[in-house]
Write an enzyme that holds these catalytic residues in place. Structure first.
Site, PDB file in Angstrom:
ATOM      1  N   LYS A  32       4.326  -3.075  -1.553  1.00 12.33           N
ATOM      2  CA  LYS A  32       5.091  -2.210  -1.021  1.00 12.33           C
ATOM      3  C   LYS A  32       6.447  -2.757  -0.089  1.00 12.33           C
ATOM      4  O   LYS A  32       7.322  -1.925  -0.085  1.00 12.33           O
ATOM      5  CB  LYS A  32       4.247  -1.471  -0.072  1.00 12.33           C
ATOM      6  CG  LYS A  32       3.843  -2.070   1.195  1.00 12.33           C
ATOM      7  CD  LYS A  32       2.977  -1.183   1.919  1.00 12.33           C
ATOM      8  CE  LYS A  32       2.452  -1.804   3.400  1.00 12.33           C
ATOM      9  NZ  LYS A  32       3.578  -2.388   4.073  1.00 12.33           N
ATOM     10  N   THR A  33       6.158  -3.885   0.392  1.00 15.53           N
ATOM     11  CA  THR A  33       7.323  -4.368   1.127  1.00 15.53           C
ATOM     12  C   THR A  33       8.448  -4.928   0.247  1.00 15.53           C
ATOM     13  O   THR A  33       9.626  -4.385   0.711  1.00 15.53           O
ATOM     14  CB  THR A  33       6.843  -5.457   2.043  1.00 15.53           C
ATOM     15  OG1 THR A  33       5.847  -5.373   3.013  1.00 15.53           O
ATOM     16  CG2 THR A  33       7.933  -6.300   2.825  1.00 15.53           C
ATOM     17  N   ASP A 216       8.140   2.293   6.821  1.00 18.13           N
ATOM     18  CA  ASP A 216       6.938   1.292   6.480  1.00 18.13           C
ATOM     19  C   ASP A 216       5.564   1.703   7.227  1.00 18.13           C
ATOM     20  O   ASP A 216       5.693   2.218   8.383  1.00 18.13           O
ATOM     21  CB  ASP A 216       7.360  -0.048   6.694  1.00 18.13           C
ATOM     22  CG  ASP A 216       6.383  -1.011   6.061  1.00 18.13           C
ATOM     23  OD1 ASP A 216       5.721  -0.515   5.233  1.00 18.13           O
ATOM     24  OD2 ASP A 216       6.507  -2.167   6.212  1.00 18.13           O
ATOM     25  N   GLU A 217       4.434   1.434   6.578  1.00 18.33           N
ATOM     26  CA  GLU A 217       3.256   1.504   7.218  1.00 18.33           C
ATOM     27  C   GLU A 217       3.016   3.188   7.657  1.00 18.33           C
ATOM     28  O   GLU A 217       2.486   3.324   8.889  1.00 18.33           O
ATOM     29  CB  GLU A 217       2.887   0.665   8.435  1.00 18.33           C
ATOM     30  CG  GLU A 217       2.930  -0.788   7.969  1.00 18.33           C
ATOM     31  CD  GLU A 217       1.897  -1.273   7.072  1.00 18.33           C
ATOM     32  OE1 GLU A 217       1.111  -0.213   6.607  1.00 18.33           O
ATOM     33  OE2 GLU A 217       1.763  -2.315   6.593  1.00 18.33           O
ATOM     34  N   GLN A 247      -5.707   2.960   3.995  1.00 19.35           N
ATOM     35  CA  GLN A 247      -5.615   1.950   4.909  1.00 19.35           C
ATOM     36  C   GLN A 247      -5.411   2.212   6.441  1.00 19.35           C
ATOM     37  O   GLN A 247      -4.832   1.339   7.050  1.00 19.35           O
ATOM     38  CB  GLN A 247      -4.536   0.645   4.253  1.00 19.35           C
ATOM     39  CG  GLN A 247      -5.146   0.192   2.893  1.00 19.35           C
ATOM     40  CD  GLN A 247      -4.244  -0.898   2.518  1.00 19.35           C
ATOM     41  OE1 GLN A 247      -4.346  -1.924   2.936  1.00 19.35           O
ATOM     42  NE2 GLN A 247      -3.128  -0.824   1.465  1.00 19.35           N
ATOM     43  N   ARG A 600      -8.718  -7.532   1.092  1.00 19.70           N
ATOM     44  CA  ARG A 600      -8.101  -8.807   1.393  1.00 19.70           C
ATOM     45  C   ARG A 600      -8.274 -10.090   0.312  1.00 19.70           C
ATOM     46  O   ARG A 600      -7.782 -11.061   0.499  1.00 19.70           O
ATOM     47  CB  ARG A 600      -8.695  -9.316   2.748  1.00 19.70           C
ATOM     48  CG  ARG A 600      -8.345  -8.093   3.793  1.00 19.70           C
ATOM     49  CD  ARG A 600      -6.693  -7.787   4.053  1.00 19.70           C
ATOM     50  NE  ARG A 600      -6.878  -6.384   3.321  1.00 19.70           N
ATOM     51  CZ  ARG A 600      -5.614  -5.875   2.964  1.00 19.70           C
ATOM     52  NH1 ARG A 600      -4.540  -6.478   3.316  1.00 19.70           N
ATOM     53  NH2 ARG A 600      -5.798  -4.752   2.344  1.00 19.70           N
TER      54      ARG A 600
END
Length: 731
Positions: A32-33, A216-217, A247, A600
């Site tokens: 995504k980044t 973002d986020e 998330q 993770r």
């Protein structure tokens, strides 16, 4: 080279999306980044948008700096991004330019957390409220939540008397902030959002300036941030948000995953793009994560897939108790690193609460394996733990001036730095320690000393001296656990440590974890307990870049990745946490927290739970996490509860042998040797020549021997090597 080379179809679709509102739902590890930075580069390099007209917001200054660098790199230019930063930094810039519409001056200061709490305490005192009943930390949390919902003092909902008190404190707190020409962190968002909503000219000026807004986020935004974005995008409507509601795990900070649903309601014409290809994990891990998160309602389903291969099934492992759970983690890591299937730094051990790290830390120390702790202090370095230990040290040795200095005014009892300096000075004149003087202050010959201290200080010193003397009188009569309980009660430490906030409850859980450790020294005494604590707590901290396993909470794991992950303590009451049982929203967040932990892992995943956990000095039966029931059996390499050894699977193999690193290929020759078959199993009755009869709790193969955990009625738990223990199996 085309800057879109290397992006998959979904990523390219997001980068080249048409103007208008865009919602990018990015699964874990989906890049995504990269999409966000490439989108900004695409707007500048291909569409021709000026950096000045782009607003890009994220949640940390570090992330903003990295974003700016990654955008500039493919364009090959020295670009400046005046409106790329955190929500708070951008809001501060806007507020300083628009103070003519606001109740403060342009040179306002921003109060930090300590400053804010000091103001709340001052408000409580001015309103003649009982600080023990109305905890400043709890009041401040309520004020912060109100600001995140854009509620000013007059708008604060009052349904109970406590709500009325909170409203009064909130009003006075705000008055004091403005009198200081100061804002707190929440004010930056609150005033910005209200300014834009209530001042059309200001809203239009900024809404016209920001042709494109990227976030973002997005799942971690609160209501104030959402309404701020809605105002800023009201003219061009080019709002590009990236996030994953699955998330969202920071509800306690004000984050509201429902902003994703609000976005779809407020922008019904929005393009919705799913990023589903995962570049981190093996497919077996993604399948398990999907099975867990699919049970949450009101979510947009995503099909997570990976080209990295199926991988080994995650291992679900049951142990007898939490101490053996920690031993299993360390044993498995030791075997995998010894066999050169993984490096120590490739492991992460995750858990729900900070207090769970204590047994893990001790297991690593006992095995002489270095480790590093992320996201929290080492267990024995936490303030509340050190405070309680200092009380016990002072009772054991009243001459311990360091411990006395730590606890004499903790909790506050009217013995400030001036009074404590007076006590030390008088003790030096008498040729004794301050602790000894405290214990003798009620003797007639010291009456003049007390008079010189003043009436208030005199009363406080006599009171604490009496407390200390009472504890010392009991130290040889009471076992360490009972002595600790007496100190916690008479020193009012519970109310001091647990202020009813989530953080306060976590701090008290740490004290209860220390209490559980104390219970193990009932027959050995206070001196043995303090000696053990000193040996553990004096270990040097590990440098951050050390090649060592990482211990961290599930919350701290967000944004990180590791080749091999252990998620421990998968028992009801821990995950999901007992505080969430009565709150459906909180239960959904607990499930998302589990999902974050699972995703993770890159190559290997171990899930562990125990049959028993220590609580309040006793072992109690606990249930596996209800979330484990949602995972189909075919997705796990699972050890079913049985009377077989708890450290081997039904086929006799050990957990570490079920997982092999794809990076290293075939097992070594050492691992091809036959597995030693255990002779002992859980529940078996045995007899020792010195300790008498006992019961086997667990058995495991370690270093070519069978290690047995046996509980003897008169001795306690013992860890024995089968080749040396001379145990007789009783029929």
């Amino acid at each position: 080279m085309n800057r879109l080379d290397g992006l998959n179809i979904q990523q390219q679709q997001a980068v080249r999306a048409d103007s208008g509102p865009v919602l990018v739902l990015a699964g874990p590890g989906s890049g995504k980044t990269r999409v966000l930075t490439q989108r900004i580069a695409y707007l500048i390099g291909t569409i021709g948008v000026r950096p000045y007209n782009i607003l890009a917001v994220t949640f940390t200054n570090k992330a903003a700096r990295e974003m700016a660098a990654r955008v500039a790199a493919p364009l090959g230019e020295d670009l400046k991004f005046p409106y790329m930063g955190t929500f708070h930094s951008i809001c501060a810039r806007i507020l300083r330019r628009e103070t003519e519409h606001l109740p403060f001056q342009t040179n306002f200061v921003i109060f930090d957390q300590d400053d804010q709490l000091s103001l709340v305490k001052q408000a409580v005192r001015e309103l003649n409220l009982d600080e023990k009943r109305y905890r400043p930390n709890s009041l401040h949390a309520s004020i912060s939540n109100a600001k995140n919902e854009l509620l000013l003092p007059d708008d604060y909902p009052v349904q109970t008397y406590r709500d009325e008190v909170t409203q009064r404190v909130y009003r006075r707190y705000q008055e004091m902030l403005l009198a200081n020409n100061a804002l707190d962190f929440d004010d930056l968002l609150l005033y910005s959002a209200i300014l834009l909503e209530e001042t059309p000219a200001v809203r239009e000026r900024y809404a016209r300036r920001f042709e494109h807004i990227l976030v973002d986020e997005f799942q971690d935004t609160n209501m104030a941030q959402y309404r701020l974005l809605r105002s800023l995008s009201s003219f061009h409507r080019n709002l590009f948000v990236v996030g994953d509601a699955d998330q969202s795990i920071y509800r306690w900070r004000g984050a509201d995953y429902r902003n994703v649903l609000r976005f779809r309601e407020d922008f019904p014409d929005a393009q919705v793009i799913l990023l589903e290809q995962n570049y981190r994990s093996k497919q077996s891990i993604l399948d398990l994560a999907t099975a867990v998160i699919n049970r949450n309602p009101q979510r947009i389903s995503k099909r997570l897939f990976s080209d990295l291969g199926q991988g080994k099934k995650p291992i679900l492992y049951e142990v007898y108790d939490d101490r053996l759970e920690a031993a299993f983690v360390v044993d498995t890591i030791r075997q995998l690193t010894r066999d050169q299937r993984a490096e120590p730094g490739e492991f992460a051990i995750m858990y729900r609460t900070n207090s769970q790290s204590r047994l893990l830390e001790e297991a690593f120390l006992q095995a002489n394996i270095p480790y590093k702790l992320v996201g929290a202090q080492r267990f024995y370095g936490r303030k509340e733990v050190k405070d309680v230990i200092a009380y016990l040290r002072l009772v054991h040795n009243p001459n311990d001036e360091l411990s006395l200095g730590r606890v004499i005014n903790t909790p506050p009892r009217g013995i400030g730095s001036k009074t404590y300096l007076f006590l030390k000075t008088q003790a030096q004149r008498q040729g004794i320690s301050p602790g000894q003087l405290l214990l003798q202050l009620n003797r007639p010959e010291f009456s003049q000393i007390l008079e010189a201290a003043g009436s208030r200080a005199k009363s406080a010193l006599l009171h604490f001296g009496a407390l200390l003397g009472g504890w010392i009188a009991l130290k040889d009569e009471l076992p360490p656990l009972s002595l600790m309980d007496r100190i916690l009660e008479s020193a009012n430490l519970h109310n001091y440590i647990d202020d009813q906030s989530d953080e306060g409850q976590d701090r008290w859980e740490n004290v209860m974890e220390l209490r559980r450790l104390t219970a193990e020294y009932q027959d050995l005494g206070l001196e043995a307990f303090l000696e053990q604590i000193a040996l553990v707590s004096d270990q040097d901290t590990l440098e951050a870049n050390a090649n060592a396993p990482t211990l961290l909470t599930l919350h701290a794991a967000k944004g990180l990745e590791f080749p091999i992950v252990f998620i421990t303590g998968l028992n009801d009451g821990l995950l999901p946490h007992s505080r969430s049982f009565e709150d459906p929203e909180a239960m959904q967040e607990e499930r998302r927290l589990f999902y974050v932990g699972i995703t993770r892992a890159k190559d290997g995943l171990f899930l562990t739970y125990s049959q028993n956990r220590s609580a309040y000095g006793y072992s109690e039966l606990v249930s596996p996490s209800r979330y484990l029931d949602d995972i189909p059996h075919n997705l796990l390499d699972e050890l079913q509860p049985s009377h077989k050894s708890r450290s081997a699977f039904p086929d006799g193999s050990r957990p570490a042998e079920r997982w092999e690193s794809s990076r290293l290929g075939a097992p070594s020759q050492e691992r091809q040797n036959p597995v030693i078959q255990p002779q002992f199993s859980a529940g078996m009755r045995v007899k020792h020549p010195a300790w008498g009869e006992g019961m086997v709790l667990n058995s495991r193969i370690q270093d070519d021997d069978e290690i047995i955990d046996v509980f003897f009625a008169g001795v306690g738990l013992k860890h024995l090597a089968a080749s040396l223990a001379r145990l007789e199996i009783m029929t």
